[in-house]
Scaffold this active site. Structure first.
Site, PDB file in Angstrom:
ATOM      1  N   ASP A   1      -3.650  -1.309  10.832  1.00 25.02           N
ATOM      2  CA  ASP A   1      -4.026  -2.121   9.673  1.00 25.02           C
ATOM      3  C   ASP A   1      -5.548  -2.099   9.534  1.00 25.02           C
ATOM      4  O   ASP A   1      -6.283  -2.216  10.515  1.00 25.02           O
ATOM      5  CB  ASP A   1      -3.528  -3.556   9.847  1.00 25.02           C
ATOM      6  CG  ASP A   1      -3.537  -4.322   8.533  1.00 25.02           C
ATOM      7  OD1 ASP A   1      -2.454  -4.680   8.046  1.00 25.02           O
ATOM      8  OD2 ASP A   1      -4.640  -4.567   7.984  1.00 25.02           O
TER       9      ASP A   1
ATOM     10  N   ASN B   1       6.451  -9.442   5.230  1.00 31.69           N
ATOM     11  CA  ASN B   1       6.183 -10.261   4.055  1.00 31.69           C
ATOM     12  C   ASN B   1       6.926  -9.653   2.872  1.00 31.69           C
ATOM     13  O   ASN B   1       6.834  -8.445   2.626  1.00 31.69           O
ATOM     14  CB  ASN B   1       4.680 -10.303   3.774  1.00 31.69           C
ATOM     15  CG  ASN B   1       3.912 -10.968   4.905  1.00 31.69           C
ATOM     16  OD1 ASN B   1       4.398 -11.907   5.526  1.00 31.69           O
ATOM     17  ND2 ASN B   1       2.718 -10.481   5.183  1.00 31.69           N
TER      18      ASN B   1
ATOM     19  N   GLY C   1       4.002 -13.593   0.717  1.00 31.42           N
ATOM     20  CA  GLY C   1       2.675 -13.135   1.124  1.00 31.42           C
ATOM     21  C   GLY C   1       2.489 -11.634   1.067  1.00 31.42           C
ATOM     22  O   GLY C   1       1.531 -11.099   1.624  1.00 31.42           O
ATOM     23  N   GLN C   2       3.417 -10.930   0.387  1.00 30.54           N
ATOM     24  CA  GLN C   2       3.302  -9.465   0.311  1.00 30.54           C
ATOM     25  C   GLN C   2       2.214  -9.069  -0.684  1.00 30.54           C
ATOM     26  O   GLN C   2       2.206  -9.547  -1.826  1.00 30.54           O
ATOM     27  CB  GLN C   2       4.644  -8.852  -0.125  1.00 30.54           C
ATOM     28  CG  GLN C   2       4.631  -7.329  -0.105  1.00 30.54           C
ATOM     29  CD  GLN C   2       5.996  -6.725  -0.457  1.00 30.54           C
ATOM     30  OE1 GLN C   2       6.903  -7.418  -0.921  1.00 30.54           O
ATOM     31  NE2 GLN C   2       6.123  -5.423  -0.241  1.00 30.54           N
TER      32      GLN C   2
ATOM     33  N   HIS D   1       6.678  -2.574   4.652  1.00 22.67           N
ATOM     34  CA  HIS D   1       6.019  -2.311   5.938  1.00 22.67           C
ATOM     35  C   HIS D   1       6.314  -3.458   6.888  1.00 22.67           C
ATOM     36  O   HIS D   1       6.412  -4.608   6.476  1.00 22.67           O
ATOM     37  CB  HIS D   1       4.507  -2.128   5.766  1.00 22.67           C
ATOM     38  CG  HIS D   1       3.858  -3.205   4.956  1.00 22.67           C
ATOM     39  ND1 HIS D   1       3.897  -3.218   3.576  1.00 22.67           N
ATOM     40  CD2 HIS D   1       3.183  -4.314   5.317  1.00 22.67           C
ATOM     41  CE1 HIS D   1       3.268  -4.282   3.130  1.00 22.67           C
ATOM     42  NE2 HIS D   1       2.828  -4.976   4.154  1.00 22.67           N
TER      43      HIS D   1
ATOM     44  N   HIS E   1       4.716  -5.428   9.967  1.00 19.19           N
ATOM     45  CA  HIS E   1       3.518  -5.656  10.756  1.00 19.19           C
ATOM     46  C   HIS E   1       3.913  -5.790  12.221  1.00 19.19           C
ATOM     47  O   HIS E   1       4.839  -6.542  12.546  1.00 19.19           O
ATOM     48  CB  HIS E   1       2.834  -6.974  10.357  1.00 19.19           C
ATOM     49  CG  HIS E   1       2.301  -7.021   8.961  1.00 19.19           C
ATOM     50  ND1 HIS E   1       0.970  -6.848   8.665  1.00 19.19           N
ATOM     51  CD2 HIS E   1       2.921  -7.237   7.772  1.00 19.19           C
ATOM     52  CE1 HIS E   1       0.779  -6.973   7.362  1.00 19.19           C
ATOM     53  NE2 HIS E   1       1.947  -7.208   6.785  1.00 19.19           N
TER      54      HIS E   1
HETATM   55  P1  5GP Z   1       1.137  -7.479   3.207  1.00 18.69           P
HETATM   56  O1  5GP Z   1       0.193  -8.561   2.799  1.00 18.69           O
HETATM   57  O2  5GP Z   1       1.653  -6.713   1.995  1.00 18.69           O
HETATM   58  O3  5GP Z   1       2.244  -7.933   4.106  1.00 18.69           O
HETATM   59  O4  5GP Z   1       0.291  -6.493   4.106  1.00 18.69           O
HETATM   60  C1  5GP Z   1      -0.529  -5.489   3.608  1.00 18.69           C
HETATM   61  C2  5GP Z   1      -1.410  -5.058   4.738  1.00 18.69           C
HETATM   62  O5  5GP Z   1      -1.944  -3.797   4.429  1.00 18.69           O
HETATM   63  C3  5GP Z   1      -2.601  -6.006   4.988  1.00 18.69           C
HETATM   64  O6  5GP Z   1      -2.540  -6.468   6.328  1.00 18.69           O
HETATM   65  C4  5GP Z   1      -3.812  -5.134   4.708  1.00 18.69           C
HETATM   66  O7  5GP Z   1      -4.876  -5.398   5.612  1.00 18.69           O
HETATM   67  C5  5GP Z   1      -3.266  -3.731   4.874  1.00 18.69           C
HETATM   68  N1  5GP Z   1      -3.910  -2.745   4.032  1.00 18.69           N
HETATM   69  C6  5GP Z   1      -4.201  -2.851   2.706  1.00 18.69           C
HETATM   70  N2  5GP Z   1      -4.751  -1.721   2.251  1.00 18.69           N
HETATM   71  C7  5GP Z   1      -4.824  -0.872   3.317  1.00 18.69           C
HETATM   72  C8  5GP Z   1      -5.324   0.461   3.467  1.00 18.69           C
HETATM   73  O8  5GP Z   1      -5.803   1.112   2.527  1.00 18.69           O
HETATM   74  N3  5GP Z   1      -5.223   1.009   4.713  1.00 18.69           N
HETATM   75  C9  5GP Z   1      -4.687   0.331   5.769  1.00 18.69           C
HETATM   76  N4  5GP Z   1      -4.646   0.967   6.958  1.00 18.69           N
HETATM   77  N5  5GP Z   1      -4.206  -0.915   5.655  1.00 18.69           N
HETATM   78  C10 5GP Z   1      -4.279  -1.521   4.442  1.00 18.69           C
END
Ligand code: 5GP
Ligand code: ZN
Length: 119
Positions: free
Chosen positions: A30, A92, A98-99, A105, A107
């Site tokens: 991340d 999420n 919180g997505q 994906h 985490h």
């Molecule tokens: P969500 O909030 O959708 O559950 O998680 C998205 C995650 O993707 C966040 O933890 C954010 O830091 C990560 N993220 C967003 N853009 C990028 C990116 O361009 N590269 C990487 N490696 N992680 C990303």
């Protein structure tokens, strides 16, 4: 999915630290880690979130996704003299969940004590 940043990472169009990948699943770090280990395990194929999976048709992909996430979590969250071990998997889903990136994906968080409830 042209606009999806995770599809672009899968395609190699955006750089990322790739931990491992196979035909169905890719694992990256991340970019904004919330724990000493913070990995994102995602299907190579674009699915917006868990709701986009057709039950039955995609069961093998979901099972594989979680098997990879659990293996990496167990490895990163191994018990040691300094730590009782353990890890957390988070998926999420949707705005209230919180997505922020609409490509499914998991985490994988490890390396510190997690609290409950999450925010
Ligand atoms: P969500 O909030 O959708 O559950 O998680 C998205 C995650 O993707 C966040 O933890 C954010 O830091 C990560 N993220 C967003 N853009 C990028 C990116 O361009 N590269 C990487 N490696 N992680 C990303
Ligand atoms: Zn995508």
């Amino acid at each position: 999915m042209q606009a999806c940043i995770f599809c672009k990472i899968v395609a190699g169009e955006i750089p990322a630290t790739v931990i491992e990948r196979d035909d169905d699943v890719i694992v990256i770090t991340d970019v904004n880690p919330q724990a000493p280990t913070h990995l994102l395990v995602m299907p190579v194929q674009h699915f917006a979130n868990l709701n986009a999976f057709a039950e039955g048709a995609n069961d093998i992909v979901v099972a594989h996704l979680f098997a990879v996430a659990a293996r990496l979590g167990a490895s990163a969250g191994k018990e040691s003299a300094d730590s009782p071990g353990g890890y957390r998997l988070v998926v999420n889903t949707g705005a209230n969940g919180g997505q922020t990136v609409a490509h499914l994906h998991v985490h994988v968080l490890a390396g510190r004590h997690m609290t409950w409830p999450p925010g």
